[in-house]
Design an enzyme around this catalytic site. Structure first.
Site, PDB file in Angstrom:
ATOM      1  N   GLY A  40       0.622  -1.486   0.300  1.00 23.29           N
ATOM      2  CA  GLY A  40       0.067  -0.125   0.221  1.00 23.29           C
ATOM      3  C   GLY A  40       0.913   1.295   0.120  1.00 23.29           C
ATOM      4  CG  ASP A 171     -21.849  28.665   5.078  1.00 30.02           C
ATOM      5  OD1 ASP A 171     -21.269  29.962   4.851  1.00 30.02           O
ATOM      6  OD2 ASP A 171     -21.532  28.016   6.069  1.00 30.02           O
ATOM      7  CE  LYS A 194     -22.545  24.737   6.820  1.00 31.11           C
ATOM      8  NZ  LYS A 194     -22.403  24.844   5.682  1.00 31.11           N
ATOM      9  CG  ASP A 221     -20.605  25.682  -0.091  1.00 29.56           C
ATOM     10  OD1 ASP A 221     -19.956  26.484   0.189  1.00 29.56           O
ATOM     11  OD2 ASP A 221     -21.437  24.703   0.673  1.00 29.56           O
ATOM     12  CB  THR A 226     -22.357  14.194   3.371  1.00 29.54           C
ATOM     13  OG1 THR A 226     -23.043  15.130   3.654  1.00 29.54           O
ATOM     14  CG2 THR A 226     -21.079  13.668   3.737  1.00 29.54           C
ATOM     15  CB  THR A 229     -23.911  22.142   3.069  1.00 30.53           C
ATOM     16  OG1 THR A 229     -23.337  22.034   4.026  1.00 30.53           O
ATOM     17  CG2 THR A 229     -24.278  23.570   2.994  1.00 30.53           C
TER      18      THR A 229
HETATM   19  C1  R5P Z   1     -18.362  23.925   5.201  1.00 30.16           C
HETATM   20  O1  R5P Z   1     -17.771  25.016   5.810  1.00 30.16           O
HETATM   21  C2  R5P Z   1     -18.107  24.036   3.551  1.00 30.16           C
HETATM   22  O2  R5P Z   1     -18.470  25.759   3.062  1.00 30.16           O
HETATM   23  C3  R5P Z   1     -19.284  23.659   2.980  1.00 30.16           C
HETATM   24  O3  R5P Z   1     -20.515  23.345   3.098  1.00 30.16           O
HETATM   25  C4  R5P Z   1     -19.404  21.363   3.203  1.00 30.16           C
HETATM   26  O4  R5P Z   1     -18.581  20.981   3.663  1.00 30.16           O
HETATM   27  C5  R5P Z   1     -20.129  20.816   2.583  1.00 30.16           C
HETATM   28  O5  R5P Z   1     -20.264  19.446   3.423  1.00 30.16           O
HETATM   29  P1  R5P Z   1     -21.652  18.482   3.144  1.00 30.16           P
HETATM   30  O6  R5P Z   1     -21.765  18.655   1.309  1.00 30.16           O
HETATM   31  O7  R5P Z   1     -20.797  17.947   3.833  1.00 30.16           O
HETATM   32  O8  R5P Z   1     -22.363  19.205   3.444  1.00 30.16           O
END
Ligand code: R5P
Length: 300
Positions: A40, A171, A194, A221, A226, A229
């Site tokens: 690995g 946010d 947020k 963003d 995931t 958000t």
């Molecule tokens: C957080 O402050 C980042 O700007 C993103 O909004 C966040 O990390 C996105 O992650 P996920 O898609 O898991 O919500």
């Protein structure tokens, strides 16, 4: 930029990014040879053109698998230093670990600091990345460090929906992103509020009524990991009467069932920069290497 050899870190994302960067810079390009040992561990070997150059721009995204990508980057930088290359610049389209930028809970490791110090110590004189989570983190790199905004370049490739359209940040921390994209598109902007539970990682939004009824919304963003958000933001905006939701992000990791979450939350289309390979779904990828080339050219 005379004398710069663009050296790809060899993985598919870095290969494509460095090909576009080399073209924009009118610079030669070479690639490292990489392999994985049976246990690995990573192995890299420099091409001969790199060891004979005085200036090398190493392109290596810290895309998943992030830890392996980071080790490969450190091996490349260290090998170049040992070969006496006098000027080594690290071009890191996606700087993994940048979201852990402080101790949210006592005694946590500040990952972005550890990563930036390691890159510097391994031999990078300067660092260029695309849309780091927070610009202030760059101060952990003791050298020239630049975060290139992708949104102006992305704005040129985005199909803005017909009708009233507004850019929304999920946010307050992402408001600057909304401002940049909105200015480039000539649109108004706003933001949601947020919060994230620092132990469970769960995201929740404060009630905030925005004037989105009848508007197409573009959520902007830095990253989709995931999808939690953006999916929640999309559901809220559609429940407030938004007509459609489009998403613009720099780094579309889209791990696990992220794409399904976005589709279920009513997202119509996702645009992402070419800094990582999405693990799911089908975002429209926009090449931002020319924007990095301009930043490199401007500070050369
Ligand atoms: C957080 O402050 C980042 O700007 C993103 O909004 C966040 O990390 C996105 O992650 P996920 O898609 O898991 O919500």
């Amino acid at each position: 930029m005379p004398g710069c050899l663009v050296l790809s870190g060899g993985d598919p994302v870095s290969e494509e990014f460095s090909a576009s960067l080399a073209q924009a810079l009118r610079a030669p390009k070479a690639s490292v040879h990489r392999k994985v040992f049976p246990d690995g561990e990573s192995y890299v070997r420099l091409p001969e053109d790199a060891t004979g150059s005085s200036r090398v721009c190493v392109v290596k995204s810290l895309a998943p698998p992030q830890d392996k990508s980071l080790v490969e980057l450190l091996l490349i930088l260290d090998a170049l230093k040992e070969k006496g290359v006098s000027r080594v610049e690290a071009i890191v389209p996606y700087l993994a670990y940048s979201r852990q930028d402080r101790e949210f809970l006592a005694n946590e490791a500040v990952s972005v600091r550890a990563v930036l110090r390691a890159i510097r110590h391994a031999g990078a004189e300067s660092l260029y990345t695309v849309e780091i989570h927070k610009e202030e983190s760059l101060s952990f790199f003791e050298g020239r460090a630049v975060s290139v905004s992708p949104y102006e370049a992305m704005a040129e490739a985005i199909e803005v929906p017909d009708g009233d359209t507004v850019v929304i940040a999920p946010d307050r921390g992402a408001l600057g992103r909304a401002v940049r994209l909105a200015r480039a598109l000539g649109l108004p902007y706003d933001y949601l509020v947020k919060h994230r539970d620092r132990v469970t990682g769960e995201v929740f939004f404060e009630p905030k009524s925005l004037n989105v009824r009848g508007y197409n919304v573009i959520i902007v963003d830095d990253i989709i990991s995931t999808g939690g958000t953006v999916a929640k933001a999309s559901s809220i905006l559609l429940s407030q009467g938004a007509r459609s939701v489009t998403v613009v992000v720099a780094h579309a990791l889209l791990v696990g069932d992220a794409w399904r979450k976005l589709v279920s939350a009513g997202v119509r289309r996702v645009y992402a920069a070419n800094t990582v390979a999405p693990a799911s779904g089908n975002p429209k990828i926009i090449d931002v290497a020319p924007a990095v080339a301009s930043a490199l050219g401007a500070t050369a």
